[in-house]
Design an enzyme around this catalytic site. Structure first.
Site, PDB file in Angstrom:
ATOM      1  N   ASP A  46      15.604   0.350 -14.412  1.00 10.86           N
ATOM      2  CA  ASP A  46      15.328   1.900 -13.480  1.00 10.86           C
ATOM      3  C   ASP A  46      15.224   1.511 -11.962  1.00 10.86           C
ATOM      4  O   ASP A  46      14.594   0.498 -11.316  1.00 10.86           O
ATOM      5  CB  ASP A  46      13.820   2.325 -13.737  1.00 10.86           C
ATOM      6  CG  ASP A  46      13.352   3.547 -12.840  1.00 10.86           C
ATOM      7  OD1 ASP A  46      13.887   4.765 -13.453  1.00 10.86           O
ATOM      8  OD2 ASP A  46      12.900   3.519 -12.178  1.00 10.86           O
ATOM      9  N   TYR A  51      14.908   2.633  -3.328  1.00 14.22           N
ATOM     10  CA  TYR A  51      14.518   1.283  -3.331  1.00 14.22           C
ATOM     11  C   TYR A  51      15.373   0.398  -2.794  1.00 14.22           C
ATOM     12  O   TYR A  51      14.870  -0.832  -2.251  1.00 14.22           O
ATOM     13  CB  TYR A  51      14.506   1.079  -4.810  1.00 14.22           C
ATOM     14  CG  TYR A  51      13.563   1.891  -5.814  1.00 14.22           C
ATOM     15  CD1 TYR A  51      12.735   2.579  -5.285  1.00 14.22           C
ATOM     16  CD2 TYR A  51      13.794   1.554  -7.316  1.00 14.22           C
ATOM     17  CE1 TYR A  51      11.974   3.228  -6.393  1.00 14.22           C
ATOM     18  CE2 TYR A  51      12.945   2.385  -7.963  1.00 14.22           C
ATOM     19  CZ  TYR A  51      12.000   3.143  -7.631  1.00 14.22           C
ATOM     20  OH  TYR A  51      11.237   4.344  -8.406  1.00 14.22           O
ATOM     21  N   LYS A  79      18.293   7.618  -8.924  1.00 15.15           N
ATOM     22  CA  LYS A  79      17.476   8.801  -8.630  1.00 15.15           C
ATOM     23  C   LYS A  79      17.944   9.159  -7.340  1.00 15.15           C
ATOM     24  O   LYS A  79      18.087   8.436  -6.278  1.00 15.15           O
ATOM     25  CB  LYS A  79      15.969   8.667  -8.762  1.00 15.15           C
ATOM     26  CG  LYS A  79      15.507   7.784  -9.787  1.00 15.15           C
ATOM     27  CD  LYS A  79      13.984   7.975  -9.945  1.00 15.15           C
ATOM     28  CE  LYS A  79      13.406   6.744 -10.742  1.00 15.15           C
ATOM     29  NZ  LYS A  79      13.253   5.250 -10.133  1.00 15.15           N
ATOM     30  N   HIS A 112      14.179  12.568  -7.976  1.00 13.85           N
ATOM     31  CA  HIS A 112      13.095  11.585  -7.694  1.00 13.85           C
ATOM     32  C   HIS A 112      11.752  12.407  -7.582  1.00 13.85           C
ATOM     33  O   HIS A 112      10.775  11.966  -8.259  1.00 13.85           O
ATOM     34  CB  HIS A 112      13.411  10.853  -6.438  1.00 13.85           C
ATOM     35  CG  HIS A 112      12.575   9.555  -6.397  1.00 13.85           C
ATOM     36  ND1 HIS A 112      13.144   8.268  -5.803  1.00 13.85           N
ATOM     37  CD2 HIS A 112      11.302   9.068  -6.979  1.00 13.85           C
ATOM     38  CE1 HIS A 112      12.228   7.372  -6.120  1.00 13.85           C
ATOM     39  NE2 HIS A 112      11.287   7.797  -6.754  1.00 13.85           N
TER      40      HIS A 112
HETATM   41  P1  NDP Z   1       3.642  -1.307 -12.417  1.00 15.00           P
HETATM   42  O1  NDP Z   1       2.665  -0.459 -13.134  1.00 15.00           O
HETATM   43  O2  NDP Z   1       4.710  -1.671 -13.230  1.00 15.00           O
HETATM   44  O3  NDP Z   1       2.950  -2.788 -11.914  1.00 15.00           O
HETATM   45  C1  NDP Z   1       3.734  -3.689 -11.240  1.00 15.00           C
HETATM   46  C2  NDP Z   1       2.495  -4.589 -10.780  1.00 15.00           C
HETATM   47  O4  NDP Z   1       2.057  -5.294 -11.736  1.00 15.00           O
HETATM   48  C3  NDP Z   1       3.085  -5.709  -9.916  1.00 15.00           C
HETATM   49  O5  NDP Z   1       2.191  -5.982  -8.980  1.00 15.00           O
HETATM   50  C4  NDP Z   1       3.407  -6.676 -10.944  1.00 15.00           C
HETATM   51  O6  NDP Z   1       3.298  -7.946 -10.130  1.00 15.00           O
HETATM   52  C5  NDP Z   1       1.975  -6.650 -12.001  1.00 15.00           C
HETATM   53  N1  NDP Z   1       2.529  -6.994 -13.121  1.00 15.00           N
HETATM   54  C6  NDP Z   1       3.511  -6.821 -13.921  1.00 15.00           C
HETATM   55  N2  NDP Z   1       3.522  -7.548 -14.992  1.00 15.00           N
HETATM   56  C7  NDP Z   1       2.371  -8.229 -15.116  1.00 15.00           C
HETATM   57  C8  NDP Z   1       1.576  -8.948 -15.889  1.00 15.00           C
HETATM   58  N3  NDP Z   1       2.218  -9.252 -17.245  1.00 15.00           N
HETATM   59  N4  NDP Z   1       0.828  -9.661 -15.585  1.00 15.00           N
HETATM   60  C9  NDP Z   1       0.134  -9.379 -14.308  1.00 15.00           C
HETATM   61  N5  NDP Z   1       0.603  -8.533 -13.546  1.00 15.00           N
HETATM   62  C10 NDP Z   1       1.821  -8.063 -13.753  1.00 15.00           C
HETATM   63  O7  NDP Z   1       4.031  -0.658 -11.182  1.00 15.00           O
HETATM   64  P2  NDP Z   1       5.350  -0.076 -10.500  1.00 15.00           P
HETATM   65  O8  NDP Z   1       4.868   0.925  -9.512  1.00 15.00           O
HETATM   66  O9  NDP Z   1       6.394  -1.053  -9.981  1.00 15.00           O
HETATM   67  O10 NDP Z   1       5.854   0.881 -11.658  1.00 15.00           O
HETATM   68  C11 NDP Z   1       7.209   0.383 -12.428  1.00 15.00           C
HETATM   69  C12 NDP Z   1       8.409   1.049 -12.123  1.00 15.00           C
HETATM   70  O11 NDP Z   1       8.434   2.369 -12.175  1.00 15.00           O
HETATM   71  C13 NDP Z   1       8.963   0.969 -10.663  1.00 15.00           C
HETATM   72  O12 NDP Z   1       9.256  -0.414 -10.755  1.00 15.00           O
HETATM   73  C14 NDP Z   1      10.089   1.973 -10.714  1.00 15.00           C
HETATM   74  O13 NDP Z   1      11.006   1.624 -11.638  1.00 15.00           O
HETATM   75  C15 NDP Z   1       9.362   3.023 -11.341  1.00 15.00           C
HETATM   76  N6  NDP Z   1       8.399   3.722 -10.468  1.00 15.00           N
HETATM   77  C16 NDP Z   1       9.101   5.166 -10.125  1.00 15.00           C
HETATM   78  C17 NDP Z   1       8.453   6.196  -9.456  1.00 15.00           C
HETATM   79  C18 NDP Z   1       8.868   7.491  -9.198  1.00 15.00           C
HETATM   80  O14 NDP Z   1       8.278   8.219  -8.573  1.00 15.00           O
HETATM   81  N7  NDP Z   1       9.761   7.943 -10.288  1.00 15.00           N
HETATM   82  C19 NDP Z   1       7.313   5.750  -8.488  1.00 15.00           C
HETATM   83  C20 NDP Z   1       6.730   4.573  -8.825  1.00 15.00           C
HETATM   84  C21 NDP Z   1       7.605   3.487  -9.590  1.00 15.00           C
HETATM   85  P3  NDP Z   1       4.410  -8.957  -9.764  1.00 15.00           P
HETATM   86  O15 NDP Z   1       5.580  -8.061  -9.288  1.00 15.00           O
HETATM   87  O16 NDP Z   1       3.880  -9.761  -8.617  1.00 15.00           O
HETATM   88  O17 NDP Z   1       4.921  -9.899 -11.017  1.00 15.00           O
END
Ligand code: NDP
Length: 277
Positions: A46, A51, A79, A112
């Site tokens: 995604d 991004y 998006k 988006h």
């Molecule tokens: P997430 O809820 O996926 O959380 C990501 C965070 O959690 C990062 O800081 C990551 O750390 C940490 N993390 C992930 N896996 C673990 C684990 N196993 N143990 C400990 N910490 C962990 O947040 P996102 O906001 O990134 O959402 C996911 C995806 O959703 C985005 O990447 C994007 O593709 C989409 N999105 C879409 C939006 C929209 O408006 N349509 C808005 C926001 C997101 P680290 O990276 O340091 O490993």
């Protein structure tokens, strides 16, 4: 290799239940990180114009295909960003995204945010419908749409969105919107499924993690999967990328699911869809 089960969308397209999100993945790291995810077994990625890392996603897909993975087995979502809403602007934004991705077709293209003050999501979606009808994109949908936005869209457009990608995690359960999606045949895809990491200190989830000898992230992602959500966690290390995909070999009981359901407190980690324009 771990693999996610597939989910069949309302138009017959097949997407992984659990994919990889790349929001905030720096452009220079994106190709290698997505390659790591694809090597681990992820097949759904995604991204979004916002991004700034579509080139990296496309490069990783090209590498995987060159190494023998079928392009048909990979599902890429992008998006259209808020400043590109409107029929012609969206078609131009799609071309820009496709140039960056370097793909022949896109698997799914989403609006988006609805941006209600702009009042352009209907012509924007009509552009998505035209891309869908010409085969340049295999599924179309929306993101951050609330009930009123979905109802307006369905009144004016022909193709029922395949997906509404919304903020969704145990602290923000979105019960009414999910019920509406079920009624309309729209798949719910959870963004920030871990509340951007905030959920990982929740005491109930910590307790369940200890009981199952799993990480809190795995308990949370398992709750999503058992709740019927599509989910796209983002992670930055090979270990976390693998950990997040390894949620298909255990199950939460009904009582445990109910305990997690009860954590809902309507808490957003991102923006309110009615306030983004
Ligand atoms: P997430 O809820 O996926 O959380 C990501 C965070 O959690 C990062 O800081 C990551 O750390 C940490 N993390 C992930 N896996 C673990 C684990 N196993 N143990 C400990 N910490 C962990 O947040 P996102 O906001 O990134 O959402 C996911 C995806 O959703 C985005 O990447 C994007 O593709 C989409 N999105 C879409 C939006 C929209 O408006 N349509 C808005 C926001 C997101 P680290 O990276 O340091 O490993």
């Amino acid at each position: 290799m771990q693999r996610s089960p597939k989910h069949i969308l309302n138009n017959g397209a097949s997407i992984d239940v659990l994919g990889f999100g790349v929001y905030k993945v720096p452009a220079e790291d994106c190709a290698d990180l997505v390659s790591t995810a694809l090597d681990t077994g992820y097949r759904t990625v995604d991204t979004a114009a916002l991004y700034g890392n579509e080139e990296g996603v496309g490069a990783a897909v090209s590498r995987a295909v060159a190494a023998g993975t079928s392009r048909e087995d990979i599902f890429v979502t992008s998006k259209v960003w808020n400043t590109d809403q409107g029929y012609d602007a969206t078609l131009a934004a799609f071309d820009t995204s496709m140039d960056k991705l370097g793909l022949d077709y896109l698997d799914m293209y989403l609006i988006h945010w609805p941006c209600p003050e702009q009042d352009l999501f209907i012509p924007t979606y009509k552009a998505l419908e035209s891309l869908y009808h010409t085969g340049r994109v295999r599924a179309i949908g929306v993101s951050n749409f609330e009930e009123s936005h979905l109802r307006q869209l369905l009144d004016a457009c022909d193709v029922v969105p395949a997906v509404n990608q919304i903020e969704l995690h145990p602290w923000l359960a979105q019960t009414e919107l999910r019920a509406l999606h079920a009624e309309l045949g729209i798949a719910t895809q959870a963004w920030s499924p871990l509340a951007r990491g905030g959920i990982l200190t929740d005491p109930v989830l910590l307790e369940l993690a200890a009981l199952h000898n799993r990480s809190v992230a795995q308990i949370t992602l398992r709750w999503h999967v058992q709740s019927g959500h599509l989910v796209i966690p983002k992670a930055s290390s090979e270990a976390r990328i693998a950990e997040n995909l390894a949620v298909f070999g255990f199950a939460l009981t009904d009582t445990e699911m109910a305990r997690i359901d009860a954590l809902d407190r309507g808490l957003r980690s991102g923006s309110d869809p009615n306030k983004v324009n």
